[in-house]
Motif scaffolding. Structure first.
Motif, mmCIF file in Angstrom:
data_model
loop_
_atom_site.group_PDB
_atom_site.id
_atom_site.type_symbol
_atom_site.label_atom_id
_atom_site.label_comp_id
_atom_site.label_asym_id
_atom_site.label_seq_id
_atom_site.Cartn_x
_atom_site.Cartn_y
_atom_site.Cartn_z
ATOM 1 N N LEU A 105 -57.019 10.379 0.793
ATOM 2 C CA LEU A 105 -57.445 10.562 -0.600
ATOM 3 C C LEU A 105 -56.479 9.884 -1.566
ATOM 4 C CD1 LEU A 105 -58.572 14.306 -0.477
ATOM 5 C CD2 LEU A 105 -60.050 12.304 -0.802
ATOM 6 N N THR A 106 -55.182 9.962 -1.261
ATOM 7 C CA THR A 106 -54.195 9.296 -2.104
ATOM 8 C C THR A 106 -54.374 7.783 -2.052
ATOM 9 O OG1 THR A 106 -52.645 11.087 -1.630
ATOM 10 C CG2 THR A 106 -51.734 9.086 -2.605
ATOM 11 N N CYS A 107 -54.622 7.261 -0.854
ATOM 12 C CA CYS A 107 -54.876 5.813 -0.722
ATOM 13 C C CYS A 107 -56.091 5.402 -1.541
ATOM 14 C CB CYS A 107 -55.098 5.451 0.748
ATOM 15 S SG CYS A 107 -53.611 5.443 1.764
ATOM 16 N N ALA A 108 -57.152 6.225 -1.496
ATOM 17 C CA ALA A 108 -58.359 5.906 -2.266
ATOM 18 C C ALA A 108 -58.056 5.926 -3.755
ATOM 19 C CB ALA A 108 -59.461 6.906 -1.932
ATOM 20 N N GLY A 109 -57.269 6.925 -4.195
ATOM 21 C CA GLY A 109 -56.924 6.996 -5.611
ATOM 22 C C GLY A 109 -56.041 5.847 -6.044
ATOM 23 N N TRP A 225 -54.189 11.799 -14.110
ATOM 24 C CA TRP A 225 -54.857 11.221 -15.279
ATOM 25 C C TRP A 225 -54.658 9.714 -15.384
ATOM 26 C CZ3 TRP A 225 -52.614 8.458 -19.210
ATOM 27 C CH2 TRP A 225 -51.227 8.499 -19.315
ATOM 28 N N GLN A 226 -53.509 9.213 -14.914
ATOM 29 C CA GLN A 226 -53.247 7.780 -15.041
ATOM 30 C C GLN A 226 -54.208 6.949 -14.199
ATOM 31 O OE1 GLN A 226 -49.132 8.470 -13.986
ATOM 32 N NE2 GLN A 226 -48.459 7.488 -15.871
ATOM 33 N N VAL A 227 -54.491 7.441 -12.981
ATOM 34 C CA VAL A 227 -55.462 6.741 -12.125
ATOM 35 C C VAL A 227 -56.826 6.729 -12.786
ATOM 36 C CG1 VAL A 227 -56.702 6.852 -9.945
ATOM 37 C CG2 VAL A 227 -54.248 7.217 -9.981
ATOM 38 N N LEU A 228 -57.239 7.877 -13.298
ATOM 39 C CA LEU A 228 -58.541 7.963 -13.968
ATOM 40 C C LEU A 228 -58.598 7.026 -15.167
ATOM 41 C CD1 LEU A 228 -61.298 9.302 -14.176
ATOM 42 C CD2 LEU A 228 -60.241 11.122 -15.552
ATOM 43 N N ALA A 229 -57.508 6.973 -15.924
ATOM 44 C CA ALA A 229 -57.481 6.106 -17.106
ATOM 45 C C ALA A 229 -57.627 4.635 -16.721
ATOM 46 C CB ALA A 229 -56.184 6.333 -17.883
ATOM 47 N N LEU A 230 -56.867 4.190 -15.714
ATOM 48 C CA LEU A 230 -56.947 2.793 -15.286
ATOM 49 C C LEU A 230 -58.324 2.473 -14.717
ATOM 50 C CD1 LEU A 230 -53.432 2.310 -13.621
ATOM 51 C CD2 LEU A 230 -54.236 1.356 -15.790
ATOM 52 N N PHE A 231 -58.884 3.414 -13.955
ATOM 53 C CA PHE A 231 -60.204 3.195 -13.368
ATOM 54 C C PHE A 231 -61.256 3.036 -14.464
ATOM 55 C CE2 PHE A 231 -64.188 4.598 -11.399
ATOM 56 C CZ PHE A 231 -64.200 3.824 -10.260
ATOM 57 N N LEU A 232 -61.188 3.894 -15.481
ATOM 58 C CA LEU A 232 -62.174 3.818 -16.564
ATOM 59 C C LEU A 232 -61.982 2.559 -17.400
ATOM 60 C CD1 LEU A 232 -62.270 7.541 -17.776
ATOM 61 C CD2 LEU A 232 -63.960 6.320 -16.382
ATOM 62 N N ILE A 233 -60.729 2.164 -17.609
ATOM 63 C CA ILE A 233 -60.461 0.958 -18.399
ATOM 64 C C ILE A 233 -61.045 -0.270 -17.704
ATOM 65 C CG2 ILE A 233 -58.625 -0.631 -19.112
ATOM 66 C CD1 ILE A 233 -56.920 1.861 -19.721
ATOM 67 N N VAL A 234 -60.786 -0.386 -16.402
ATOM 68 C CA VAL A 234 -61.215 -1.586 -15.672
ATOM 69 C C VAL A 234 -62.697 -1.527 -15.329
ATOM 70 C CG1 VAL A 234 -60.880 -2.950 -13.582
ATOM 71 C CG2 VAL A 234 -58.904 -1.973 -14.753
ATOM 72 N N LEU A 235 -63.089 -0.513 -14.547
ATOM 73 C CA LEU A 235 -64.480 -0.447 -14.082
ATOM 74 C C LEU A 235 -65.430 -0.028 -15.193
ATOM 75 C CD1 LEU A 235 -65.790 -1.032 -11.326
ATOM 76 C CD2 LEU A 235 -63.329 -0.960 -11.302
ATOM 77 N N GLY A 236 -64.973 0.891 -16.050
ATOM 78 C CA GLY A 236 -65.839 1.316 -17.145
ATOM 79 C C GLY A 236 -66.169 0.163 -18.083
ATOM 80 N N GLY A 237 -65.159 -0.635 -18.405
ATOM 81 C CA GLY A 237 -65.390 -1.778 -19.281
ATOM 82 C C GLY A 237 -66.325 -2.803 -18.677
ATOM 83 N N ILE A 238 -66.165 -3.061 -17.371
ATOM 84 C CA ILE A 238 -67.035 -4.026 -16.691
ATOM 85 C C ILE A 238 -68.460 -3.482 -16.595
ATOM 86 C CG2 ILE A 238 -67.486 -5.181 -14.493
ATOM 87 C CD1 ILE A 238 -64.460 -5.299 -14.060
ATOM 88 N N TYR A 239 -68.583 -2.217 -16.211
ATOM 89 C CA TYR A 239 -69.903 -1.612 -16.014
ATOM 90 C C TYR A 239 -70.711 -1.568 -17.306
ATOM 91 C CZ TYR A 239 -73.426 1.705 -14.361
ATOM 92 O OH TYR A 239 -74.610 2.306 -14.010
ATOM 93 N N LEU A 240 -70.021 -1.259 -18.411
ATOM 94 C CA LEU A 240 -70.709 -1.181 -19.700
ATOM 95 C C LEU A 240 -70.911 -2.545 -20.340
ATOM 96 C CD1 LEU A 240 -68.901 1.953 -21.195
ATOM 97 C CD2 LEU A 240 -71.191 1.848 -20.185
ATOM 98 N N GLY A 241 -70.362 -3.594 -19.729
ATOM 99 C CA GLY A 241 -70.529 -4.941 -20.272
ATOM 100 C C GLY A 241 -69.641 -5.229 -21.459
ATOM 101 N N VAL A 242 -68.609 -4.395 -21.677
ATOM 102 C CA VAL A 242 -67.713 -4.585 -22.823
ATOM 103 C C VAL A 242 -66.763 -5.747 -22.576
ATOM 104 C CG1 VAL A 242 -65.920 -3.501 -24.235
ATOM 105 C CG2 VAL A 242 -67.850 -2.145 -23.402
#
Length: 438
Positions: A105-109, A225-242
């Protein structure tokens, strides 16, 4: 010389050079040059070499590679890996094999902050292996779990290998990254279930640690929280087309840098940590580009010899079921992974396989994820399982042969996960199809 004979000689030359200890990129490049000389002439080769390295590497998309590596290096030095392991241990450590599950799980995160499997294995291994040894875990399981968990770094975005595939095949880099999310989660789940199956009989020592209460578990989530933040910044931005994939990598690297600068544990040696992060990004990027150039020369030879076109035409004209053809193409990665790194495998095989798969009507993103999954397996199989050697460097008390023994359990699990993705392509394609700003 006819193309078939030249291909056989050039291919044989690769294995001869590898047996002599020549680096993989040099063996591929020299074999490619020799092959081109056999079907063209030396003047032709020298003329192509003038601009070959620039033509192969001068791609805007490839700037994503050092940026994603930088993001992972900054995250590592900010101590994100050790805090993630604490969170996972609180939630699943009380199960039999729980620390091994927590390691996966840590590796996945951590993979969600790093595009490198080696960096993921090294970061988590340094924290998790001492904990498992202290608890009396079978060294095969502890080392194998980290080595296999590290391969999630090339599947769960941001992944350098997914970007590499996109650059070679000219498919959407954003879609490739988004497509890796569900397969990465599936692989993580298969690993956890596999660890439970291996330890269920009690023959493989994997004792549980004391159960933590719900208050402790919930309170520990703040460390993720840091992993979640980086994931949302990178993947969230790409997914939303931003943002594009390249822009997302730049923003993610900058965010990870801020996390490193704000980390208390990093302040005493901040200059050294920054230096090591930049050095890691440079050396890994150079390694990738050299692999790309060496394998690209051999790929150029195959194209000049018309080998990919002939194979694609023969396959399309055959009466073999298309799914069986794709399955056989994917299985060919297994023996290749025993001798070549993932980048070299993709550069060599995709000029042959990609036109074949597309001509048969299959989704190139689906095939890309499956190809990367097969490349993952090469990272934990002998004799050149890179992740296994990384773990051997961390856990010097466990012989290399025993680490490979533990890794074989996870090779079987990898084949199970790949078979599920092969049978149910929607797992790969559903998120890319739902992307905004396509």
């Amino acid at each position: 010389m006819d193309a078939t004979t030249a291909t056989l000689i050039a291919t044989g030359l690769i294995f001869v050079l590898l047996l002599l200890g020549v680096p993989v990129f040099a063996a591929l490049g020299l074999a490619g040059v020799a092959g081109i000389v056999m079907i063209e002439d030396l003047a032709f080769v020298l003329n192509r070499l003038k601009s070959f390295s620039y033509a192969q590497s001068a791609s805007y998309l490839l700037t994503v590679i050092p940026l994603f590596i930088l993001m992972g290096a900054f995250a590592h030095h900010a101590g994100i890996g050790s805090r993630l392991f604490g969170v996972a241990r609180n939630w699943v450590g009380h199960l039999r094999g729980g620390l091994a599950m927590a390691s996966v799980l840590t590796c996945a995160g951590f993979a969600a902050t790093s595009g490198s499997s080696v960096a993921t294995a090294a970061t988590v291994g340094a924290v998790a292996i001492p904990e498992m040894k202290k608890s009396g875990y079978d060294p095969r399981l502890s080392a194998g779990a980290i080595a296999a968990g590290g391969v999630l770094g090339v599947l769960i975005p941001p992944s350098v290998l997914l970007i590499f595939y996109a650059a070679l095949t000219e498919v959407s880099a954003g879609k490739m990254l988004v497509a890796g999310v569900l397969p990465g989660l599936l692989s993580t789940l298969v690993f956890i279930v596999g660890i439970w199956a291996v330890t269920a009989s009690g023959k493989v020592p994997a004792p549980a640690v004391p159960r933590q209460g719900w208050r402790v578990r919930l309170a520990s989530l703040k460390d993720g929280w840091q992993v979640l933040a980086l994931f949302l910044i990178v993947l969230g931005g790409i997914y939303l087309g931003v943002v594009t994939a390249t822009e997302a990598a730049a923003v993610g690297a900058f965010a990870a840098l801020l996390m490193l600068l704000c980390a208390r544990q990093a302040r005493p040696a901040l200059g050294r940590r920054l230096y090591e992060s930049f050095r890691s990004a440079i050396t890994t990027t150079v390694m990738v580009l050299f692999a790309m150039l060496g394998a690209g020369l051999f790929s150029l030879f195959l194209s000049l010899a018309q080998i990919p076109q002939q194979i694609a035409e023969a396959v399309v004209a055959s009466n073999v079921p298309p799914l069986l053809i794709v399955a056989l193409l994917l299985l060919s990665y297994f023996p290749l992974g025993m001798f070549l790194d993932a980048f070299s495998m993709l550069v060599i095989t995709l000029p042959i396989m990609f036109p074949t798969v597309v001509s048969l009507g299959f989704d190139p993103i689906w095939f890309g994820i499956l190809a990367v999954k097969m490349c993952e397996i090469g990272l934990i199989t002998p004799p050149v399982g890179l992740n296994v050697f990384v773990i051997a460097g961390i856990d010097r008390s466990t012989p290399l042969t025993r680490i490979f023994q533990g890794a074989w359990w996870f090779v079987i699990m990898e084949f199970v996960a790949t078979a599920i993705l092969f049978a149910f392509p929607a797992i790969v394609t559903v998120l890319p199809e739902m992307m905004l700003g396509k």
